[in-house]
Design an enzyme around this catalytic site. Structure first.
Site, PDB file in Angstrom:
ATOM      1  N   GLN A 103       0.805  -1.080   0.025  1.00 33.91           N
ATOM      2  CA  GLN A 103      -0.149   0.098  -0.066  1.00 33.91           C
ATOM      3  C   GLN A 103       0.729   1.137  -0.017  1.00 33.91           C
ATOM      4  OE1 GLN A 103      -2.910  -0.085   2.931  1.00 33.91           O
ATOM      5  NE2 GLN A 103      -3.973  -2.076   2.232  1.00 33.91           N
ATOM      6  N   TYR A 283     -11.024   0.918   9.404  1.00 33.55           N
ATOM      7  CA  TYR A 283     -10.005   0.863   8.823  1.00 33.55           C
ATOM      8  C   TYR A 283     -10.025   1.433   7.289  1.00 33.55           C
ATOM      9  CZ  TYR A 283      -5.668  -0.903   6.812  1.00 33.55           C
ATOM     10  OH  TYR A 283      -4.446  -0.751   5.998  1.00 33.55           O
ATOM     11  N   LEU A 284     -11.058   1.049   6.892  1.00 35.05           N
ATOM     12  CA  LEU A 284     -11.210   1.242   5.183  1.00 35.05           C
ATOM     13  C   LEU A 284     -11.417   2.615   4.938  1.00 35.05           C
ATOM     14  CD1 LEU A 284     -11.877   0.448   2.210  1.00 35.05           C
ATOM     15  CD2 LEU A 284     -14.350   0.178   3.040  1.00 35.05           C
ATOM     16  N   ASP A 286      -9.510   5.140   6.207  1.00 37.29           N
ATOM     17  CA  ASP A 286      -8.196   5.632   5.950  1.00 37.29           C
ATOM     18  C   ASP A 286      -7.385   5.268   4.701  1.00 37.29           C
ATOM     19  OD1 ASP A 286      -6.928   4.110   8.697  1.00 37.29           O
ATOM     20  OD2 ASP A 286      -5.759   3.983   7.015  1.00 37.29           O
ATOM     21  N   GLN A 287      -7.786   4.160   4.329  1.00 38.26           N
ATOM     22  CA  GLN A 287      -7.789   3.642   2.880  1.00 38.26           C
ATOM     23  C   GLN A 287      -8.059   4.571   1.990  1.00 38.26           C
ATOM     24  OE1 GLN A 287      -4.764   1.462   2.816  1.00 38.26           O
ATOM     25  NE2 GLN A 287      -5.025   2.142   4.866  1.00 38.26           N
ATOM     26  N   HIS A 308      -6.036   7.554  12.976  1.00 36.89           N
ATOM     27  CA  HIS A 308      -5.287   7.027  11.738  1.00 36.89           C
ATOM     28  C   HIS A 308      -5.926   7.947  10.447  1.00 36.89           C
ATOM     29  CE1 HIS A 308      -3.194   3.659  13.429  1.00 36.89           C
ATOM     30  NE2 HIS A 308      -2.475   3.403  12.088  1.00 36.89           N
TER      31      HIS A 308
END
EC number: 6.5.1.4
Length: 338
Positions: A103, A283-284, A286-287, A308
């Site tokens: 990533q 979590y997703l 910040d992606q 994050h």
């Protein structure tokens, strides 16, 4: 000559996220950066093998000049060159996360001069990083909607602490970006439970699945026995497919922690996601910040903006001429490009 961006590695979440995001953005924009106090607040401060591999991978792909690229270093200077497509292989040399290295470098290859393939060996099932199936089944379908086409394949599992796993991604240059709109997840279509075992008795998986099934109506219950030499290890996952998005949650089993307790941790996490009408999990969220910023438009909703997420937004805004807006409405945070 482009200006040097100065970053404080202790800001925000204070971990490796700042470094990874800065490397990605530096490669894309051509802007050099200096980062100090890398992971200064962690038990083992400075660069670990995983972070060092990400730095060296980024440097190789864009012919960067680097200062401070050594284990334990808390200061790094990175001056990028031109990004080159091609075939790359990188070894972490520990159970550090393969997907976090991928990533770091893949966003730059969206702008390369041709298709690329990147293979990373190390850890694949790590409690503090997304597994390959999360990238493959959750993130990449959303990237495709934005116009980013990459395909991740898990070639071999590698559990902590032994590692030895291999993950590869094929990626093509982006022709044009689209706008991602993820305001609502929609109704649930189905839920799938999955357990991976390597060198662990099958009854562990059966008890974990039973715990999941006690809380959710599972359309699929899958147990995968991996070769013993890929373990010992155990991961429990639950995938929530909704009308507008698929989310996936996981917990890595630990020694001396019962199957029921491991699965109960996952149940709690999924229930927290389902308790909010927000489309995107923590979590997703910040992606999605970097691809959305590169597209220059888009929005999503998340229950709670994590440290994050806020850190990632702050780093992106240092490198790109974009500004994010966060608005809380009825307990849900809407994240958008202003």
């Amino acid at each position: 000559m482009k200006r040097m961006i100065a970053l404080d590695g202790a800001q925000g979440e204070g971990g490796g996220q700042i470094l990874r995001s800065a490397l990605s953005l530096s490669m894309i924009t051509g802007q050099p950066f200096t980062i100090t106090s890398i992971r200064a607040g962690r038990a083992k401060p400075g660069l670990l093998r995983q972070h060092l591999t990400a730095v060296k991978a980024a440097a190789e792909i864009c012919r960067a000049t680097v200062e401070g690229a050594e284990l334990g270093s808390q200061r790094l200077v990175f001056r990028p060159g031109a990004v080159r497509g091609g075939e790359y292989r990188f070894a972490i040399g520990s159970a550090g996360s393969c997907t976090l290295v991928l990533q770091t470098v893949l966003p730059a290859l969206w702008f390369a001069d041709g298709p690329s393939r990147v293979e990373v060996s190390g850890g694949t099932d790590n409690p503090s990083a997304p597994p390959a199936d999360f990238i493959r089944r959750v993130l990449e379908p959303l990237l495709a909607k934005i116009g980013i086409h990459q395909q991740t394949t898990l070639l071999r599992h590698g559990f902590y602490p032994a590692g030895g796993g291999v993950v590869a991604t094929e990626v093509s240059p982006v022709a044009s970006f689209n706008t991602l709109q993820l305001g609502e997840r929609g109704n649930i279509v189905q839920m799938r439970g999955e357990v991976l075992l390597a060198g662990v008795p099958r009854h562990v998986a059966e008890r974990e699945i039973a715990t999941l099934a006690g809380s959710f109506s599972l359309h699929e219950q899958n147990i995968h026995n991996l070769p013993r030499d890929q373990g010992p290890g155990n991961t429990v996952s639950l995938e929530v497919e909704s009308e507008n998005i698929t989310e996936r949650f996981f917990v890595v089993g630990e020694k001396r922690v019962s199957a029921e307790v491991v699965a109960a941790q996952l149940v709690k996490e999924v229930k927290r996601y389902l308790a909010s009408p927000a489309a995107v999990g923590e979590y997703l969220a910040d992606q999605l910040v970097l691809p959305m910023a590169l597209a220059g438009a888009g929005e999503f909703t998340v229950a709670h903006p994590s440290c994050h997420l806020l850190t990632n937004i702050a780093v992106v805004e240092r490198f790109l001429p974009v500004r994010f807006g966060l608005i809380e409405i009825d307990g849900v945070t809407r994240v958008s490009i202003e």
